[in-house]
Design a protein around this motif. Structure first.
Motif, mmCIF file in Angstrom:
data_model
loop_
_atom_site.group_PDB
_atom_site.id
_atom_site.type_symbol
_atom_site.label_atom_id
_atom_site.label_comp_id
_atom_site.label_asym_id
_atom_site.label_seq_id
_atom_site.Cartn_x
_atom_site.Cartn_y
_atom_site.Cartn_z
ATOM 1 N N CYS A 1 42.719 47.686 35.463
ATOM 2 C CA CYS A 1 42.460 46.351 34.908
ATOM 3 C C CYS A 1 41.540 45.595 35.858
ATOM 4 O O CYS A 1 41.161 46.107 36.901
ATOM 5 N N GLY A 2 41.217 44.350 35.537
ATOM 6 C CA GLY A 2 40.340 43.536 36.387
ATOM 7 C C GLY A 2 40.957 43.238 37.756
ATOM 8 O O GLY A 2 40.250 42.845 38.679
ATOM 9 N N GLY A 3 42.255 43.416 37.899
ATOM 10 C CA GLY A 3 42.913 43.248 39.200
ATOM 11 C C GLY A 3 42.886 41.820 39.724
ATOM 12 O O GLY A 3 42.842 41.606 40.937
ATOM 13 N N CYS A 4 42.957 40.816 38.816
ATOM 14 C CA CYS A 4 42.808 39.432 39.285
ATOM 15 C C CYS A 4 43.948 39.001 40.202
ATOM 16 O O CYS A 4 43.781 38.076 40.976
ATOM 17 N N THR A 5 45.103 39.649 40.126
ATOM 18 C CA THR A 5 46.198 39.234 41.011
ATOM 19 C C THR A 5 46.271 40.089 42.282
ATOM 20 O O THR A 5 47.113 39.863 43.136
ATOM 21 N N GLU B 1 47.553 48.701 35.967
ATOM 22 C CA GLU B 1 47.412 47.241 35.923
ATOM 23 C C GLU B 1 47.941 46.645 37.216
ATOM 24 O O GLU B 1 48.909 47.141 37.794
ATOM 25 N N GLY B 2 47.313 45.555 37.638
ATOM 26 C CA GLY B 2 47.662 44.948 38.930
ATOM 27 C C GLY B 2 48.918 44.118 38.900
ATOM 28 O O GLY B 2 49.495 43.833 39.939
ATOM 29 N N CYS B 3 49.349 43.684 37.727
ATOM 30 C CA CYS B 3 50.555 42.859 37.709
ATOM 31 C C CYS B 3 51.561 43.440 36.733
ATOM 32 O O CYS B 3 51.192 44.204 35.838
ATOM 33 N N GLN C 1 49.660 38.427 30.657
ATOM 34 C CA GLN C 1 48.295 37.974 30.940
ATOM 35 C C GLN C 1 47.261 38.829 30.220
ATOM 36 O O GLN C 1 46.266 38.325 29.747
ATOM 37 N N CYS C 2 47.456 40.125 30.183
ATOM 38 C CA CYS C 2 46.455 40.969 29.545
ATOM 39 C C CYS C 2 46.998 41.630 28.293
ATOM 40 O O CYS C 2 46.354 42.477 27.700
#
Ligand code: SF4
Length: 401
Positions: free
Chosen positions: A347-351, A296-298, A303-304
């Motif tokens: 994950c989607g890596g939005c951060t 996960e990016g964060c 958030q997820c």
């Protein structure tokens, strides 16, 4: 960061590197004009990378990353140095702060070689030039400054701005798929795992991008989707769903209406949708005892929620019927040795900024470990990956299942 500010992933990331006492924190304070970093005469005040989102004129929205000293000592010091090196994976501009009175050391040379290796635009900042007034190391790649006296700080900011990366050729989130006045339905389940009182960042960013296209977004829960489609009066140009509701949503949305997910849109926007879509097929080859890395990016799991740690492992185990082993990483951590894994699900890596997402994809590709993401993995396991890739022209004639 306030809700109205630029998302961290869209900011230029400036990594500040150097030995303890070279004056990294003082340089940050001098260029920001604020007392942001902890400045201390004690060596090694910065133990973990510290990220600060801010406006840095004349550049604009940036994230400054203050890193641990490159000459840290002991077992803990070694770990901190590793963390400083990991920051390079998300650094768009590197500043290497060198104490003018000491000069370039072997630690500085080592990280400089890595910075050059990774093609990161950089500046060597010779600090404390007031101590050695006759010294001037200003060249194409270096500048002499004094953080404490404020000497050449204005020039330093101008030089940093000149290194800013030009806009990339990555596609936008969704606006290139839309025409003005198109309807787009966003399906956002509000279950126990949804954060209280707000939408998560990928949803906010997608709505903003739809507005840019002059299109109209209609945000509904999965329970209201059927009714919305019936009463809308015309077909939406696109339905975008949370990955977790993929299966149910695909049953409600007629085949004639394009359907995709937030994480598939972000995979296209951030990195390489082809790689993660192909990676999903590795699920079919998993065997008993295989190791899966879920990354996960964060670090703030809020958030997820538990998609990565609970839902994906459960779904994957049920789908494959195999005895699988899972490892988890989050935030800046991403193992450099991936050889023990048979699959990576990200994950989607939005951060994460584009540089870091592409780095992770490249690591997996170089070590021949398939990588996929939450959205593509879930779509694959629900048998609708092909359908969710259809909205993107580049996949029209491909063989994705
Ligand atoms: S876990 Fe990944 S997709 Fe979720 S909020 Fe963090 S970075 Fe974004």
């Amino acid at each position: 960061m306030s809700l109205n500010s630029t998302p961290s992933a869209d900011r230029v990331h400036i990594g500040i590197f150097g030995r303890r006492n070279a004056g990294k924190s003082s340089i940050i304070n001098a260029i920001t004009g604020q007392n942001l970093a902890i400045v201390s005469d004690t060596k090694g005040t910065t133990t973990d990378p510290v990220l600060k989102a801010m406006e840095l004129l004349p550049l604009g929205p940036v994230v400054l990353i203050d890193t641990p000293g490159l000459d840290d000592e002991g077992a803990l010091g070694k770990l901190r140095i590793e963390k400083a090196y990991q920051v390079l994976n998300k650094t768009d501009i590197a500043l290497l702060v060198v104490d003018s009175s000491v000069g370039m050391t072997k630690e500085d040379e080592k990280i400089l070689a890595k910075i050059r290796d990774k093609n990161i635009p950089y500046l060597v900042v010779y600090n404390k030039c007031d101590i050695l007034p006759k010294m001037n190391s200003t060249t194409d790649y270096a500048i002499s400054v004094s953080a404490s006296a404020g000497t050449h700080i204005h020039e330093l900011k101008e030089r940093i701005a000149a290194l800013a990366p030009q806009s990339t050729d990555s596609p936008p989130i969704v606006r290139d798929l839309l025409k003005p006045n198109d309807f787009v339905i966003l399906v956002v389940p509000i279950d126990a795992s949804a954060p209280k009182g707000r939408l998560i960042l990928p949803q906010q960013q997608t709505i903003r991008d739809i507005l840019e296209a002059g299109a109209i977004s209609i945000v509904v829960k999965d329970s209201e989707l059927k009714e919305t489609l019936t009463t809308l009066g015309k077909n939406p140009a696109l339905v975008i769903t949370d990955s977790q509701a993929f299966k149910e949503v695909s049953k409600v949305v007629p085949e004639s209406i394009p359907l995709t997910s937030f994480s598939i849109l972000f995979a296209r926007h951030k990195g390489d949708l082809g790689t993660v879509a192909n990676g999903a097929h590795a699920i079919e080859k998993l065997k008993d005892g295989d190791m899966i890395l879920i990354s996960e990016g964060c670090t703030h799991h809020r958030q997820c929620e538990d998609i990565g740690t609970v839902k994906i492992p459960r779904l994957l185990t049920k789908y494959t019927g195999k005895d699988l082993h899972f490892s988890f990483t989050s935030g800046v951590e991403f193992p450099s040795d991936l050889s023990k894994y048979q699959l990576i699900i990200h994950c989607g890596g939005c951060t994460l900024n584009e540089r870091e997402m592409k780095y992770r994809l490249r690591c997996a590709k170089d070590q021949e470990v398939p990588i996929t993401n939450y959205g593509t993995a879930i779509a694959h396991m629900n048998g609708i990956l092909k359908r969710s890739l259809k909205p993107f022209n580049e996949f029209e004639s491909s063989n994705f299942q």
